[in-house]
Scaffold this motif. Structure first.
Motif, PDB file in Angstrom:
ATOM      1  N   THR A   1       0.828  -1.202   0.000  1.00  0.00           N
ATOM      2  CA  THR A   1       0.000   0.000   0.000  1.00  0.00           C
ATOM      3  C   THR A   1       0.863   1.253   0.000  1.00  0.00           C
ATOM      4  O   THR A   1       1.838   1.356   0.753  1.00  0.00           O
ATOM      5  N   CYS A   2       0.493   2.206  -0.852  1.00  0.00           N
ATOM      6  CA  CYS A   2       1.227   3.471  -0.942  1.00  0.00           C
ATOM      7  C   CYS A   2       0.255   4.618  -0.667  1.00  0.00           C
ATOM      8  O   CYS A   2      -0.715   4.818  -1.406  1.00  0.00           O
ATOM      9  N   THR A   3       0.503   5.374   0.396  1.00  0.00           N
ATOM     10  CA  THR A   3      -0.346   6.521   0.722  1.00  0.00           C
ATOM     11  C   THR A   3       0.280   7.849   0.319  1.00  0.00           C
ATOM     12  O   THR A   3      -0.351   8.897   0.454  1.00  0.00           O
ATOM     13  N   ALA A   4       1.511   7.829  -0.168  1.00  0.00           N
ATOM     14  CA  ALA A   4       2.202   9.077  -0.510  1.00  0.00           C
ATOM     15  C   ALA A   4       1.543   9.739  -1.710  1.00  0.00           C
ATOM     16  O   ALA A   4       1.210   9.078  -2.691  1.00  0.00           O
ATOM     17  N   PRO A   5       1.351  11.044  -1.669  1.00  0.00           N
ATOM     18  CA  PRO A   5       0.753  11.744  -2.806  1.00  0.00           C
ATOM     19  C   PRO A   5       1.732  11.849  -3.971  1.00  0.00           C
ATOM     20  O   PRO A   5       2.949  11.748  -3.806  1.00  0.00           O
ATOM     21  N   VAL A   6       1.173  12.103  -5.140  1.00  0.00           N
ATOM     22  CA  VAL A   6       2.004  12.336  -6.327  1.00  0.00           C
ATOM     23  C   VAL A   6       2.456  13.792  -6.314  1.00  0.00           C
ATOM     24  O   VAL A   6       1.620  14.705  -6.265  1.00  0.00           O
ATOM     25  N   PRO A   7       3.755  14.048  -6.360  1.00  0.00           N
ATOM     26  CA  PRO A   7       4.221  15.445  -6.412  1.00  0.00           C
ATOM     27  C   PRO A   7       3.706  16.149  -7.660  1.00  0.00           C
ATOM     28  O   PRO A   7       3.539  15.532  -8.721  1.00  0.00           O
ATOM     29  N   ASP A   8       3.463  17.436  -7.548  1.00  0.00           N
ATOM     30  CA  ASP A   8       2.977  18.219  -8.677  1.00  0.00           C
ATOM     31  C   ASP A   8       4.083  18.346  -9.716  1.00  0.00           C
ATOM     32  O   ASP A   8       5.115  18.978  -9.462  1.00  0.00           O
ATOM     33  N   PRO A   9       3.914  17.750 -10.918  1.00  0.00           N
ATOM     34  CA  PRO A   9       4.984  17.806 -11.917  1.00  0.00           C
ATOM     35  C   PRO A   9       5.390  19.219 -12.296  1.00  0.00           C
ATOM     36  O   PRO A   9       6.565  19.464 -12.630  1.00  0.00           O
ATOM     37  N   GLU A  10       4.461  20.171 -12.266  1.00  0.00           N
ATOM     38  CA  GLU A  10       4.792  21.528 -12.681  1.00  0.00           C
ATOM     39  C   GLU A  10       5.816  22.188 -11.765  1.00  0.00           C
ATOM     40  O   GLU A  10       6.483  23.136 -12.163  1.00  0.00           O
ATOM     41  N   ARG A  11       5.945  21.657 -10.573  1.00  0.00           N
ATOM     42  CA  ARG A  11       6.934  22.224  -9.655  1.00  0.00           C
ATOM     43  C   ARG A  11       8.290  21.540  -9.801  1.00  0.00           C
ATOM     44  O   ARG A  11       9.274  21.969  -9.185  1.00  0.00           O
ATOM     45  N   PHE A  12       8.337  20.477 -10.605  1.00  0.00           N
ATOM     46  CA  PHE A  12       9.586  19.743 -10.783  1.00  0.00           C
ATOM     47  C   PHE A  12      10.043  19.705 -12.238  1.00  0.00           C
ATOM     48  O   PHE A  12      11.162  19.280 -12.516  1.00  0.00           O
ATOM     49  N   ARG A  13       9.191  20.129 -13.153  1.00  0.00           N
ATOM     50  CA  ARG A  13       9.584  20.136 -14.564  1.00  0.00           C
ATOM     51  C   ARG A  13      10.626  21.230 -14.791  1.00  0.00           C
ATOM     52  O   ARG A  13      10.375  22.401 -14.514  1.00  0.00           O
ATOM     53  N   PRO A  14      11.805  20.877 -15.321  1.00  0.00           N
ATOM     54  CA  PRO A  14      12.833  21.899 -15.548  1.00  0.00           C
ATOM     55  C   PRO A  14      12.457  22.824 -16.694  1.00  0.00           C
ATOM     56  O   PRO A  14      12.015  22.374 -17.754  1.00  0.00           O
ATOM     57  N   ARG A  15      12.593  24.106 -16.461  1.00  0.00           N
ATOM     58  CA  ARG A  15      12.308  25.094 -17.501  1.00  0.00           C
ATOM     59  C   ARG A  15      13.532  25.952 -17.824  1.00  0.00           C
ATOM     60  O   ARG A  15      13.524  26.707 -18.783  1.00  0.00           O
ATOM     61  N   ALA A  16      14.556  25.836 -17.004  1.00  0.00           N
ATOM     62  CA  ALA A  16      15.736  26.688 -17.169  1.00  0.00           C
ATOM     63  C   ALA A  16      16.487  26.338 -18.449  1.00  0.00           C
ATOM     64  O   ALA A  16      16.556  25.179 -18.852  1.00  0.00           O
ATOM     65  N   ARG A  17      17.033  27.364 -19.098  1.00  0.00           N
ATOM     66  CA  ARG A  17      17.897  27.187 -20.251  1.00  0.00           C
ATOM     67  C   ARG A  17      19.227  27.867 -19.941  1.00  0.00           C
ATOM     68  O   ARG A  17      19.248  28.974 -19.385  1.00  0.00           O
ATOM     69  N   THR A  18      20.302  27.221 -20.290  1.00  0.00           N
ATOM     70  CA  THR A  18      21.624  27.785 -20.008  1.00  0.00           C
ATOM     71  C   THR A  18      21.908  28.919 -20.975  1.00  0.00           C
ATOM     72  O   THR A  18      21.950  28.713 -22.198  1.00  0.00           O
ATOM     73  N   ALA A  19      22.069  30.105 -20.446  1.00  0.00           N
ATOM     74  CA  ALA A  19      22.348  31.281 -21.280  1.00  0.00           C
ATOM     75  C   ALA A  19      23.843  31.393 -21.520  1.00  0.00           C
ATOM     76  O   ALA A  19      24.659  31.099 -20.631  1.00  0.00           O
ATOM     77  N   PRO A  20      24.242  31.835 -22.719  1.00  0.00           N
ATOM     78  CA  PRO A  20      25.673  31.955 -23.016  1.00  0.00           C
ATOM     79  C   PRO A  20      26.285  33.169 -22.326  1.00  0.00           C
ATOM     80  O   PRO A  20      25.600  34.138 -21.985  1.00  0.00           O
ATOM     81  N   ASP A  21      27.581  33.113 -22.141  1.00  0.00           N
ATOM     82  CA  ASP A  21      28.337  34.244 -21.611  1.00  0.00           C
ATOM     83  C   ASP A  21      28.282  35.376 -22.635  1.00  0.00           C
ATOM     84  O   ASP A  21      28.725  35.219 -23.777  1.00  0.00           O
ATOM     85  N   PRO A  22      27.741  36.544 -22.274  1.00  0.00           N
ATOM     86  CA  PRO A  22      27.611  37.643 -23.252  1.00  0.00           C
ATOM     87  C   PRO A  22      28.939  38.056 -23.875  1.00  0.00           C
ATOM     88  O   PRO A  22      28.998  38.391 -25.063  1.00  0.00           O
ATOM     89  N   GLU A  23      30.011  38.031 -23.101  1.00  0.00           N
ATOM     90  CA  GLU A  23      31.311  38.445 -23.629  1.00  0.00           C
ATOM     91  C   GLU A  23      31.786  37.467 -24.709  1.00  0.00           C
ATOM     92  O   GLU A  23      32.337  37.882 -25.738  1.00  0.00           O
ATOM     93  N   ARG A  24      31.546  36.178 -24.488  1.00  0.00           N
ATOM     94  CA  ARG A  24      31.949  35.191 -25.492  1.00  0.00           C
ATOM     95  C   ARG A  24      31.092  35.327 -26.754  1.00  0.00           C
ATOM     96  O   ARG A  24      31.586  35.144 -27.873  1.00  0.00           O
ATOM     97  N   ILE A  25      29.825  35.632 -26.571  1.00  0.00           N
ATOM     98  CA  ILE A  25      28.954  35.839 -27.730  1.00  0.00           C
ATOM     99  C   ILE A  25      29.463  37.022 -28.564  1.00  0.00           C
ATOM    100  O   ILE A  25      29.543  36.959 -29.798  1.00  0.00           O
ATOM    101  N   ARG A  26      29.817  38.106 -27.900  1.00  0.00           N
ATOM    102  CA  ARG A  26      30.334  39.282 -28.620  1.00  0.00           C
ATOM    103  C   ARG A  26      31.622  38.933 -29.366  1.00  0.00           C
ATOM    104  O   ARG A  26      31.837  39.362 -30.509  1.00  0.00           O
ATOM    105  N   GLU A  27      32.471  38.152 -28.716  1.00  0.00           N
ATOM    106  CA  GLU A  27      33.750  37.791 -29.334  1.00  0.00           C
ATOM    107  C   GLU A  27      33.531  36.924 -30.579  1.00  0.00           C
ATOM    108  O   GLU A  27      34.134  37.167 -31.632  1.00  0.00           O
TER     109      GLU A  27
END
Length: 550
Positions: free
Chosen positions: A172-198
């Protein structure tokens, strides 16, 4: 639902549904009973039964590649997991978010070395996954599965593994299902602006720059940015080296496209700046005879995965970032006003690419030529067709001649795991039901996954399989030819002969509509019949058994 009577198996199903998963690809056994039983209360949840674990994983991989969303393969104990590892490696290389669940025997049996038990089953998956974990208690199952989804999607994305023992699944499992929206990764790695300029400055001032697109450009929806950058600069663009090619990052129909990356090509050799975007540099097939990058060129490597940069070849400038953010940043960072436009160089490289047919197979009377087959396939591949490639000997010819426009016209595997396309085509078709999905395989690759035909027939998934049958493991003979020993002297190649297999008859035995052809000219009509058929179809075409590839 939570509370008494809710099994661990039902908690798994609830967690999958919370993440938007509506089907699972499985080759189950006794340890999966609690989960399978729970699916009966959810007729909208599809259990895709596969007769072999490799098909379950490759189908999940195909689905995940096509959608960018997690797909689930559910396997049985260590014996099932072991059967899947070749195709799990293909998913790893493609950064495909496949979540592999494996049912294990109860903990007591594991401690006793019981039937289908080994110590630490997850160690089998470890080289191929971003994380592996075995749930230790029933209450932890929803959280453990949530973590597997989160890590599969977190860049650099890739497969994950979770072991679920039978005793926990039945409890038997009584643990709730965590809300996926709070665990879904949305971050994107942004480039170093100085390297982009170069780098933007380097691109604007270089005499003969070259852009090389990898699969990650397509996976991160950065194709439009790369096209805009190429057009603004007026520079030639290549797709990545065949050894790492998984899907096109740049459309082959674009006038700036000049072929697959190859250091021997003139457009590579005379480049003073090469920007590799989303590529692996490189996967070595044999001991290299020379560098894969011209020594005269400065090298910029853009990749989401920092571990890919400098893995073999050093670079002059590295950008660790989401390829979409990096390329859009480069476009925005170009100097205002005119930049050097090299239309003559693009035109010259494109003309050279179109004129270079590559090493052509010899014309042999009485047998069909694989180049003619590739041309016939190219004639029937339209914008609504997705090709799933798995042909070793003819792979280079297919990549040269078939149209490959991102994001969905061409998928293949750079893992060397034969038979991958048999299941991957099923997953891709389920993910993109409006597209005509054509899996192109060699007869050797077909032998590694015929069970996929049963899946396609059982669920009436209208995939068209095209098997190029040269009745041989030609790659083995090609290796003997390169070795140059007694086999070449006698023209006898042990390990090559694969004759006597009627692929079309095998397909009919699985309930698949099948045709056997002897001439490339028959392919157009055969493909029309296959598309008109409501279920899966297979076209076998016989080719020259003595052609060993380029």
């Amino acid at each position: 639902m939570t509370g008494p009577g809710r099994s661990g198996g039902r908690a798994v199903l609830e967690t999958l549904r919370a993440w938007g998963v509506r089907r699972v690809f499985t080759c189950p056994g006794s340890t999966e009973a609690a989960f399978l039983d729970a699916t009966l209360d959810h007729p909208d949840f599809e259990v895709i039964l596969t007769p072999h674990e490799s098909i379950a994983v490759s189908a999940a991989d195909g689905y995940a590649r096509a959608t960018g969303e997690p797909a689930v393969a559910y396997l049985h104990t260590h014996v099932g997991l072991a059967n899947s590892l070749g195709h799990l490696n293909a998913a790893r290389l493609a950064h495909s978010p496949v979540v592999v669940l494996t049912g294990l025997k109860p903990a007591l049996l594991q401690a006793h070395g019981g039937f289908t038990c080994i110590q630490d089953t997850g160690r089998l998956a470890e080289p191929y996954v971003r994380s592996y974990w075995q749930s230790l208690r029933t209450e932890g199952i929803p959280e453990d599965l949530t973590r597997a989804f989160r890590l599969a999607l977190t860049e650099p994305a890739g497969p994950t593994w979770l072991g679920l023992s039978q005793d926990l699944m039945n409890d038997t499992c009584t643990a709730p299902v965590p809300d996926p929206e709070r665990f879904r990764p949305r971050a994107r790695t942004a480039p170093d602006p100085e390297r982009i300029r170069e780098v933007a400055g380097m691109l604007a001032t270089a005499t003969s720059p070259l852009l090389v697109a990898g699969a990650e450009v397509a996976r991160h929806d950065a194709v439009a940015d790369l096209i805009a950058l190429a057009e603004r600069l007026g520079v030639p663009v290549m797709n990545e080296d065949r050894r790492t090619y998984e899907r096109p990052g740049f459309p082959t129909s674009h006038p700036n496209y000049v072929g697959l990356y190859d250091v021997k090509r003139p457009v590579v050799g005379d480049s003073d700046l090469i920007v590799f975007a989303g590529c692996r540099l490189f996967t070595e097939f044999e001991v290299p005879r020379g560098p894969d990058v011209p020594e005269s060129a400065r090298v910029v490597h853009i990749h989401t995965d920092a571990a890919e940069i400098g893995a073999i070849h050093g670079v002059d400038l590295d950008i660790v970032a989401d390829e979409g953010l990096a390329l859009s940043g480069l476009l925005a960072g170009l100097p205002e006003g005119d930049v050097a436009v090299r239309t003559d160089r693009v035109a010259e490289a494109r003309t050279e690419y179109l004129a270079d047919t590559g090493p052509l197979p010899p014309e042999t009377e009485g047998v069909e030529n694989v180049a003619a087959v590739a041309d016939a396939l190219a004639a029937v591949v339209d914008d609504q067709t997705t090709v799933v490639g798995d042909a070793t000997t003819t792979g280079a010819i297919l990549l040269r001649r078939l149209p490959q426009n991102p994001p969905h016209q061409y998928f293949t595997s750079s893992s060397g795991s034969l038979g991958w396309a048999m299941g991957a085509a099923i997953g891709i078709k389920l993910a993109m039901p409006d597209r005509h999905v054509v899996a192109v395989l060699g007869d050797g690759a077909f032998q590694f996954g015929p069970q996929g035909l049963w899946v396609a027939a059982r669920y009436q998934i209208p995939v068209t399989y095209v098997v190029i049958n040269n009745e041989s493991y030609a790659a083995v003979a090609a290796a003997l030819r390169r070795y140059g020993g007694t086999a070449v002297e006698r023209q006898e190649f042990p390990g090559k002969d694969l004759s006597g297999i009627d692929v079309a008859a095998i397909a009919r035995g699985y309930g698949v509509h099948a045709q056997r052809l002897h001439h490339a000219s028959e392919l157009g009509e055969a493909m029309a019949k296959a598309k008109a058929h409501p279920g899966p179809s297979l076209i076998e075409i016989m080719t020259d058994p003595d052609y060993l590839g380029p």
